[in-house]
Write a protein that holds these residues in place. Sequence first.
Motif, PDB file in Angstrom:
ATOM      1  N   SER A 268       0.765  -1.236   0.027  1.00 29.84           N
ATOM      2  CA  SER A 268      -0.051   0.023   0.160  1.00 29.84           C
ATOM      3  C   SER A 268       0.796   1.396  -0.097  1.00 29.84           C
ATOM      4  O   SER A 268       0.570   2.258  -0.673  1.00 29.84           O
ATOM      5  CB  SER A 268      -1.095  -0.098   1.413  1.00 29.84           C
ATOM      6  N   CYS A 269       1.902   1.083   0.768  1.00 32.65           N
ATOM      7  CA  CYS A 269       3.058   2.489   0.829  1.00 32.65           C
ATOM      8  C   CYS A 269       3.627   2.781  -0.622  1.00 32.65           C
ATOM      9  O   CYS A 269       3.720   3.959  -0.947  1.00 32.65           O
ATOM     10  CB  CYS A 269       4.056   1.974   1.660  1.00 32.65           C
ATOM     11  N   ILE A 270       3.873   1.455  -1.278  1.00 35.46           N
ATOM     12  CA  ILE A 270       4.627   1.673  -2.482  1.00 35.46           C
ATOM     13  C   ILE A 270       3.598   2.191  -3.574  1.00 35.46           C
ATOM     14  O   ILE A 270       4.126   3.168  -4.260  1.00 35.46           O
ATOM     15  CB  ILE A 270       5.081   0.313  -2.868  1.00 35.46           C
ATOM     16  N   GLU A 271       2.327   1.655  -3.617  1.00 38.79           N
ATOM     17  CA  GLU A 271       1.529   1.942  -4.616  1.00 38.79           C
ATOM     18  C   GLU A 271       0.989   3.619  -4.250  1.00 38.79           C
ATOM     19  O   GLU A 271       0.945   4.235  -5.623  1.00 38.79           O
ATOM     20  CB  GLU A 271       0.073   1.086  -4.400  1.00 38.79           C
ATOM     21  N   LYS A 272       0.946   3.907  -3.203  1.00 41.84           N
ATOM     22  CA  LYS A 272       0.335   5.178  -2.859  1.00 41.84           C
ATOM     23  C   LYS A 272       1.620   6.324  -3.358  1.00 41.84           C
ATOM     24  O   LYS A 272       1.264   7.324  -3.962  1.00 41.84           O
ATOM     25  CB  LYS A 272       0.098   5.382  -1.327  1.00 41.84           C
ATOM     26  N   LEU A 273       2.693   5.963  -3.251  1.00 37.42           N
ATOM     27  CA  LEU A 273       3.977   6.716  -3.514  1.00 37.42           C
ATOM     28  C   LEU A 273       4.053   6.734  -5.119  1.00 37.42           C
ATOM     29  O   LEU A 273       4.001   8.072  -5.431  1.00 37.42           O
ATOM     30  CB  LEU A 273       5.198   5.972  -3.003  1.00 37.42           C
ATOM     31  N   ILE A 274       4.072   5.771  -5.804  1.00 39.22           N
ATOM     32  CA  ILE A 274       4.286   5.683  -7.078  1.00 39.22           C
ATOM     33  C   ILE A 274       3.145   6.579  -7.784  1.00 39.22           C
ATOM     34  O   ILE A 274       3.391   7.307  -8.878  1.00 39.22           O
ATOM     35  CB  ILE A 274       4.605   4.305  -7.581  1.00 39.22           C
ATOM     36  N   GLN A 275       1.731   6.427  -7.458  1.00 37.85           N
ATOM     37  CA  GLN A 275       0.541   6.783  -7.986  1.00 37.85           C
ATOM     38  C   GLN A 275       0.595   8.220  -7.892  1.00 37.85           C
ATOM     39  O   GLN A 275       0.514   9.103  -8.841  1.00 37.85           O
ATOM     40  CB  GLN A 275      -0.667   6.062  -7.493  1.00 37.85           C
TER      41      GLN A 275
END
Length: 456
Positions: A268-275
């Motif tokens: 969730s942390c990675i997805e939020k950052l990249i998006q």
Amino acid sequence: MYRVFGRSFSSFAIPSIKQLFAKSKTKETVTIKGWVKSLRKMKGITFLDISDGSTDIKLQVVANKSLQLENLTTGSSVTVVGSMDRNPKGQLEVTADDIDISGKCILEEGYPFAPRKTYTPEYVRQYLHLRSRTNKFASMLRIRDGVTQAIHAHLHDEGYINIHTPILTSNDCEGAGEVFNIQPESQNIQRAMARENVPLTESYFNGKVFLTVSGQLHLEAMAHGLSKVYTLGPVFRAENSRSRLHLAEFYMLELETAFVDKLEDLMSCIEKLIQNVTILVLHKYQTDFKQAQIGDLDFAWTQKQFPVITHDYALEVLKQNGRNLNDDCNFTKEDEIFLVKHCGNVPTFVINWPKDQKPFYMKECKTEKGKVAALDLLAPNVGEIVGGSLREDDYYLLQEKLPTEKLQWYLELRKFGGVPTAGFGLGFERYLQLLLGITNIKDTIPFPRWPHNCSL
């Protein structure tokens, strides 16, 4: 010009071309410093397109023949003083009162870039010191800067603390041996620093020291006191590869978070950052994207949840589609891109990897024997851009896997107030490849280094 404590600061007071375009005020005298991108001589008038690198938009300067610009050529650096106003088409332009040639560009002595002409990346790469003069590469550099700023802003908003991890280290974090060894060039210094039972080449630090391959272990130490930490800096890999996919020096965004024991939270942390970073940069640098992008790219994935598949499932999909893979085989770049397309061409998490394919510090899965709670994020057209995992927090299990006594300090983190932690590393240049469709990673970094090439 203005003065503070007897010092003149006129150059720093001059607004950039980007700042001039942002102003609504016209009919004022301005000073511009930049380079001539193109030059068109008409009867009695010369039109100049000037760039100072702050924006991809060029500022047109109108110069009367009375200014005597016979020695002015494209590529020259100039200082222009004149009146800024809007032309009949509503575009900002400057009518020059004075043009001073700061530095001539002697075209006949080999200046490699002609105005309004495009060049292949391979050709431009021959002139690393001049690449920023080309429109496409200048736009890429501005986007690269924008991505850097957006990452810092996002992580600060999320409560992360930026840590400057060391470039010199005694750790080979990945354990693959792809490290550059560090020692003084001077043998006199080596002899002066000599110690008993220490090889002369290791005398400076009393042991082997390398250029870092990752700041992860140092970040984990900081996370055990600060909870949420990250670093963005150079890392080094001594890989014997001259392919379009590898660099000897590149940048990594690495992040570690304490009190995390679920892989879902890390994803969730990675997805939020990249998006979030992608959406912000796409919006803020629209004109630079038009200049720097290669082909039409689809960013619909910024509004979609990233699919999650297991390594076992990924392996089965590849086998069913003609790939002859053993269960312990690593995926190729082509395999990774195929899996992304199979999942709708959206960045895709592959989780629960075979233990033997991953480093010692990754936490073993409780429900799947021989697997670790690790993830790779695979991206369209690029393949892997992120690798991460839960970190092993069990003191005794980690003690059994510790590859060297030099990492006793790392083991002690689990003994003195240890907590479950998780983290990841994002390849900065690979992310830029995703954003811009750039095929060769050497064209995403100002000064690429690869085997047999370290010019400048």
